[in-house]
Motif scaffolding. Structure first.
Motif, mmCIF file in Angstrom:
data_model
loop_
_atom_site.group_PDB
_atom_site.id
_atom_site.type_symbol
_atom_site.label_atom_id
_atom_site.label_comp_id
_atom_site.label_asym_id
_atom_site.label_seq_id
_atom_site.Cartn_x
_atom_site.Cartn_y
_atom_site.Cartn_z
ATOM 1 N N TRP A 188 41.320 41.273 33.831
ATOM 2 C CA TRP A 188 40.553 42.386 34.430
ATOM 3 C C TRP A 188 40.883 43.698 33.726
ATOM 4 O O TRP A 188 39.979 44.443 33.341
ATOM 5 N N ARG A 189 42.163 43.977 33.544
ATOM 6 C CA ARG A 189 42.560 45.248 32.924
ATOM 7 C C ARG A 189 42.058 45.328 31.477
ATOM 8 O O ARG A 189 41.637 46.395 31.010
ATOM 9 N N ARG B 186 38.384 46.054 31.598
ATOM 10 C CA ARG B 186 38.188 47.449 31.996
ATOM 11 C C ARG B 186 38.459 48.380 30.799
ATOM 12 O O ARG B 186 37.691 49.304 30.531
ATOM 13 N N LEU C 131 44.831 39.416 36.486
ATOM 14 C CA LEU C 131 45.065 40.860 36.417
ATOM 15 C C LEU C 131 44.940 41.357 34.971
ATOM 16 O O LEU C 131 44.272 42.362 34.701
ATOM 17 N N LYS C 132 45.564 40.604 34.087
ATOM 18 C CA LYS C 132 45.520 41.018 32.680
ATOM 19 C C LYS C 132 44.084 40.995 32.149
ATOM 20 O O LYS C 132 43.650 41.891 31.431
ATOM 21 N N LEU D 198 42.170 38.684 41.276
ATOM 22 C CA LEU D 198 43.468 39.049 41.877
ATOM 23 C C LEU D 198 44.203 37.798 42.345
ATOM 24 O O LEU D 198 45.412 37.665 42.167
ATOM 25 N N ALA D 199 43.460 36.880 42.948
ATOM 26 C CA ALA D 199 44.085 35.659 43.468
ATOM 27 C C ALA D 199 44.648 34.803 42.344
ATOM 28 O O ALA D 199 45.604 34.064 42.527
ATOM 29 N N LEU D 200 44.049 34.945 41.191
ATOM 30 C CA LEU D 200 44.513 34.171 40.038
ATOM 31 C C LEU D 200 45.882 34.638 39.562
ATOM 32 O O LEU D 200 46.598 33.919 38.868
ATOM 33 N N GLY D 201 46.252 35.851 39.955
ATOM 34 C CA GLY D 201 47.579 36.352 39.633
ATOM 35 C C GLY D 201 47.637 37.034 38.282
ATOM 36 O O GLY D 201 46.685 37.709 37.879
ATOM 37 N N PRO E 200 34.380 44.738 34.800
ATOM 38 C CA PRO E 200 35.280 45.906 34.833
ATOM 39 C C PRO E 200 35.705 46.291 36.242
ATOM 40 O O PRO E 200 36.753 46.886 36.430
ATOM 41 N N LEU E 201 34.899 45.948 37.236
ATOM 42 C CA LEU E 201 35.273 46.282 38.627
ATOM 43 C C LEU E 201 36.297 45.309 39.199
ATOM 44 O O LEU E 201 36.905 45.567 40.226
ATOM 45 N N GLY E 202 36.457 44.190 38.506
ATOM 46 C CA GLY E 202 37.404 43.182 39.010
ATOM 47 C C GLY E 202 36.808 42.400 40.163
ATOM 48 O O GLY E 202 35.636 42.568 40.524
ATOM 49 N N SER E 203 37.635 41.544 40.760
ATOM 50 C CA SER E 203 37.165 40.737 41.894
ATOM 51 C C SER E 203 38.379 40.169 42.613
ATOM 52 O O SER E 203 39.487 40.136 42.061
ATOM 53 N N LEU E 204 38.130 39.706 43.834
ATOM 54 C CA LEU E 204 39.231 39.067 44.569
ATOM 55 C C LEU E 204 39.678 37.796 43.843
ATOM 56 O O LEU E 204 40.854 37.451 43.840
ATOM 57 N N GLY E 205 38.729 37.113 43.241
ATOM 58 C CA GLY E 205 39.054 35.881 42.530
ATOM 59 C C GLY E 205 40.074 36.129 41.426
ATOM 60 O O GLY E 205 41.019 35.372 41.250
#
Lengths: 865, 61
Positions: B41-42, B45, B38-39, B31-34, B24-29
């Motif tokens: 992760w959201r 969450r 992002l989807k 984000l880098a995946l695009g 749920p906190l996400g990660s740089l990995g």
């Protein structure tokens, strides 16, 4: 039609990325994707343009044209209707970008975040403008998207959802950049964590949009632009190790890894982009400029400088290409940001516009590629995905029209601050335009722009200095001096003004001016003075080195160039200067190494190739020497000496008579000869000057028909045919490359087919007449000081006429030398003459020709004691 | 043929499932995946928040 060399092309822009930061990270395995890309393709520096402002540069990258042609000038522009300032718009771009050309040719083309690209252009694919990423509202509030951000419009909702707000990010995102983030007071003044979040959200938003397109749409060409490295660097470079003076320890510890984190994150994003692109895509990764990360980091940015952050930009960015038909694990040299569009067109098998300023990077290919050309893509009709004509506008032309309406009373003038701001931005835009012209060597175009700016803003030192510099380059040295003197006057009156802070820059420019005036010793005084205040001023030590070269103090010039390189190790000019200093000291291997480094940094330096050829020749590497001279003449076909070396090498050492004949013929047919002339009135010191040049090592054209005598015990060094020059010029080719003596009245008869370098001897008229009378045996007239007035007037008229003729001839350069100065100060004069003639004379030899005892007919002789 | 795995963050890296852990906190990995990262992760969450909300509602009532 040329062969298509790429199936798909992906351009990835990393604003401000710099190898100086990347290399250590790659060495540690911390940028594995880029390392793989580099190893499987070509890499090199990419030269930026001046001014190094990103919207201008990325438009040059996208169009292959300089800003005077593409029309994007700086960061902001006035709204054509309201005159309010706004970020530069895509509607202000006057020419087609590569995505317009590809649209026109029917390729599926997507562009994400390019700067500037708002409003999004209606290309044959998806266009996401540079307004897309920035969060305009606090997290949690509705976050609208500006009208025109996405083309096609029906995808607006999709892309709206792909944006990431900085407030959405969590500790999982921030801690890798700032491990001790907990130490930062969220309510305090330190906005570092916010800056990390904003930049991270911005680039993640771009990544998100780009990857969505690649996952969901077909494409032939894709361009994705990330500005985050530049923004991270502007915010955090002061914390990048090694620690700069004045940076508090705690903040250094807190933020020292942010820049590295930014690069590593970009490497992670790159991995995904390459994965989606697939192995059959040609990838071009580049930056528009570099970013100083060492001792060249500015400590303070001047507040009065509107684009001060650009002072942190360094002149070389990164370039990497990888894909089918691209060489593997090779370095490429001499790339410029202007070369990207011509190269992309060639990859698609399309012709390059001859009106583009860049070149095709043919050395990147693994096979011989001969680009096709057309006069201009602007003339090619067809839908190209630009905005409709009625939406395109030149914001400054719109302002001019608006001004006229105001003057006519139809429209109300902008009020106070707005009008002042408009004028300020307009001046700055004009300043950028002048810099663009100067960088493109269009000095004649830059001059009126700078003159107007200076006239309207005489107190702005930046404008005055640039104007003086332009005058200097155009060899309007008198005007340059006037400006320098005026700046000094202004400084003397207002010692605490921002202008006064420019004093070292004025000293520097004066030094440069004095070098141009062949006064290297005086130049050194000013340059040394400038060095005391601004030891890190770019180019200062290079100019010191140049001044020392002119007076043949090779070891001093070597030291100066080494100092220059300690400041900027990537200065191609400094490496070349150092090479020359080594060459003249017969350190041939060092000279070769420095030439190669200079060429590696900036391939288009014909003289660096020339000196490389010279050094290789000295060590007997004739083949490579010939190669270097050949590159020199390919870059500068008029370099006669390089052709001459090639004739010699191919005739003698390399035994290739065909190539020798080729270069010989080229010299004969295509290169205007150069004749060095020593002129003046009879008895003005011309024979002494001929002796000096002869002993300095130049070839003299003389038949020695006229023998030495009591009046000229060292000989006249004349050529009989000169006397009949007005009747017969056919023999003049014999003087090509040599020195010829010719009296002033005969100068008008010289044909225009040669270039002439004239050393014009000047001497007190009374001395000239006295000496002539003695020579004619009229001792009585001398004793009585009785010279015919008409003779004196006649000679003066002849001199005036000669001077006026010299000024009016484009193929004539002149150095006036005073006879008495040569006799009284031979060393300085010999240096000046040497410098005028190219700097390769033997000064000791020249000095041996000056005999004070022969200065016998002084106008005011010193009484004998 | 379309590589369906490339749109799945848990399988996208070298085709190995679980290469990017979605928290749920996400990660740089992620984000880098695009877009897919992002989807993912959201979505995670939202699921966790919904779960938390359900737990709270259960607790309270």
């Amino acid at each position: 039609m040329a062969e298509r060399l790429a199936k798909k092309v992906l351009i990835i822009g990393w604003d401000a990325a710099d190898w100086n930061i990347i290399h250590p990270l790659m060495d540690k395995g911390q940028m594995p994707t880029l390392e793989k890309l580099v190893n499987g393709g070509v890499m090199g520096n990419i030269a930026t343009l001046d001014p190094p402002l990103s919207p201008m540069l990325w438009t040059s990258i996208g169009t292959g044209k300089t800003a005077d042609k593409h029309g994007i000038m700086g960061f902001i522009e006035p709204d054509p209707v309201t005159s309010d300032m706004r970020p530069v718009y895509s509607t202000s771009r006057k020419v087609k970008a590569v995505w317009n050309i590809l649209t026109q040719k029917g390729y599926k083309t997507h562009v994400v975040g390019w700067w500037p690209s708002h409003p999004a252009e209606p290309i044959n694919g998806i266009s996401i403008s540079n307004f897309y990423k920035r969060a305009t509202k606090p997290f949690g509030e509705p976050w609208p998207m500006a009208e025109g951000t996405v083309h096609p419009k029906e995808l607006e909702e999709t892309f709206k959802e792909l944006r990431i707000h900085p407030g959405e990010l969590t500790e999982a995102h921030i801690l890798p950049f700032v491990p001790d983030a907990a130490k930062v007071d969220p309510e305090g003044d330190d906005k570092g964590l916010q800056a990390v979040a904003i930049n991270l959200a911005d680039c993640s938003t771009i990544q998100s949009a780009a990857t969505w397109i690649m996952e969901n749409k077909d494409w032939d060409f894709m361009a994705v632009y990330f500005d985050a490295i530049d923004h991270f660097c502007h915010a955090f470079m002061k914390f990048y190790p090694p620690k700069m003076n004045g940076i508090p320890d705690d903040r250094f510890e807190l933020y020292k890894d942010v820049i590295k984190g930014a690069y590593r994150f970009h490497d992670m994003m790159l991995e995904r982009l390459l994965e989606l692109a697939g192995p059959d895509t040609t990838v071009i990764l580049l930056s528009d400029h570099g970013f100083y990360s060492n001792h060249l980091r500015p400590k303070v940015l001047p507040k009065e400088h509107p684009a001060a952050p650009a002072l942190e930009h360094s002149p070389y960015g990164i370039l990497c290409m990888n894909g089918p038909n691209i060489q593997k694990d090779e370095q490429i040299y001499g790339a410029s940001v202007l070369d990207i569009t011509p190269t992309v067109l060639t990859l698609f098998g399309l012709p390059v516009g001859r009106d583009m300023d860049g070149k095709v990077l043919v050395q990147a290919f693994d096979k011989k590629v001969v680009p096709d050309y057309i006069p201009s893509w602007e003339e090619v009709e067809g839908e190209c995905g630009m905005h409709p004509k009625e939406q395109q506008s030149d914001p400054w032309a719109a302002q001019a029209a608006m001004k006229q309406l105001i003057e006519l009373g139809y429209v109300e003038a902008p009020e106070g601050d707005k009008a002042t701001q408009l004028k300020k931005v307009q001046d700055e835009t004009q300043f950028y335009l002048a810099r663009v012209y100067m960088h493109a060597h269009k000095y004649a175009e830059a001059l009126p722009v700078l003159e107007k700016l200076y006239e309207e803003n005489p107190d702005v030192a930046r404008f005055a200095l640039k104007l003086a510099s332009c005058y200097h380059i155009l060899y309007k040295l008198d005007k340059c001096r006037v400006i320098i003197d005026k700046i000094r006057e202004g400084m003397a009156q207002e010692k605490d003004s921002p202008q006064a802070k420019q004093l070292p820059h004025v000293d520097f420019l004066e030094g440069v001016l004095l070098i141009a005036e062949n006064k290297p010793r005086r130049a050194l005084n000013f340059l040394k003075e400038a060095e005391k205040s601004v030891p890190h001023l770019p180019n200062l030590h290079i100019q010191v080195g140049n001044a020392y070269l002119k007076i043949q103090r090779w070891a001093d010039s070597e030291r100066a160039y080494i100092k220059a390189l300690a400041i900027d190790e990537d200065s191609a000019v400094a490496h070349h200067g150092l090479a020359l200093a080594y060459l003249r000291q017969e350190k041939y291997h060092d000279a070769i190494e420095e030439c190669l480094t200079a060429i590696g940094l900036a391939y288009n330096m014909p003289l660096a190739h020339y000196h490389l050829g010279e050094a290789l020749l000295k060590i007997g590497d004739f083949e490579r020497s010939a190669q270097a001279f050949q590159v020199c003449v390919s870059l500068s076909p008029g370099n006669k000496r390089a052709h001459q070396w090639l004739v010699r090498l191919f005739s003698n050492e390399l035994k290739n008579p065909e190539l020798a004949a080729h270069h010989s013929k080229f010299i004969e047919e295509r290169i205007k000869g150069t004749i060095t002339l020593v002129s003046g009135l009879p008895r003005s010191g011309t024979s002494m000057m001929m002796q000096m040049l002869k002993n300095g090592g130049l070839d003299i054209l003389t038949d020695e028909v006229r023998k030495e005598d009591n009046n000229n015990p060292k000989g006249y060094l004349e050529y009989e045919k000169v006397k009949r020059l007005h009747l017969d010029k056919s023999w003049l080719g014999e003087a090509d490359g040599k020195v010829l003596k010719i009296v002033a009245p005969l100068l008008f008869h010289l044909p225009g087919k040669y270039d002439y370098r004239i050393i014009f001897m000047q001497r007190d008229m009374e001395e000239v007449l006295r000496s002539q009378q003695i020579m004619l045996g009229k001792q009585k007239a001398v004793d009585q000081n009785a010279f015919p007035m008409t003779l004196s007037e006649g000679f003066k008229k002849q001199l005036e006429k000669a001077e006026s003729w010299i000024q009016s001839q484009p193929n004539v350069s002149v150095l006036y030398v005073n006879y008495a100065d040569v006799v009284n100060n031979p060393e300085e004069q010999a240096e000046n003459i040497n410098s005028f003639l190219g700097g390769e004379l033997n000064i000791e030899g020249m000095l041996s020709s000056v005999d004070k005892q022969l200065y016998r007919n002084k106008a005011n002789p010193t009484p004998q004691s | 043929m379309e590589d369906k795995n490339k749109n799945n963050p848990e399988q996208s890296k070298d085709g190995q499932k679980g290469a990017f852990e979605v928290t749920p906190l996400g990660s740089l990995g992620l984000l880098a995946l695009g877009a897919v990262g992002l989807k993912a992760w959201r979505q995670k969450r939202a699921e966790v928040m919904a779960q938390q909300q359900a737990n709270n509602e259960k607790k309270n009532g």
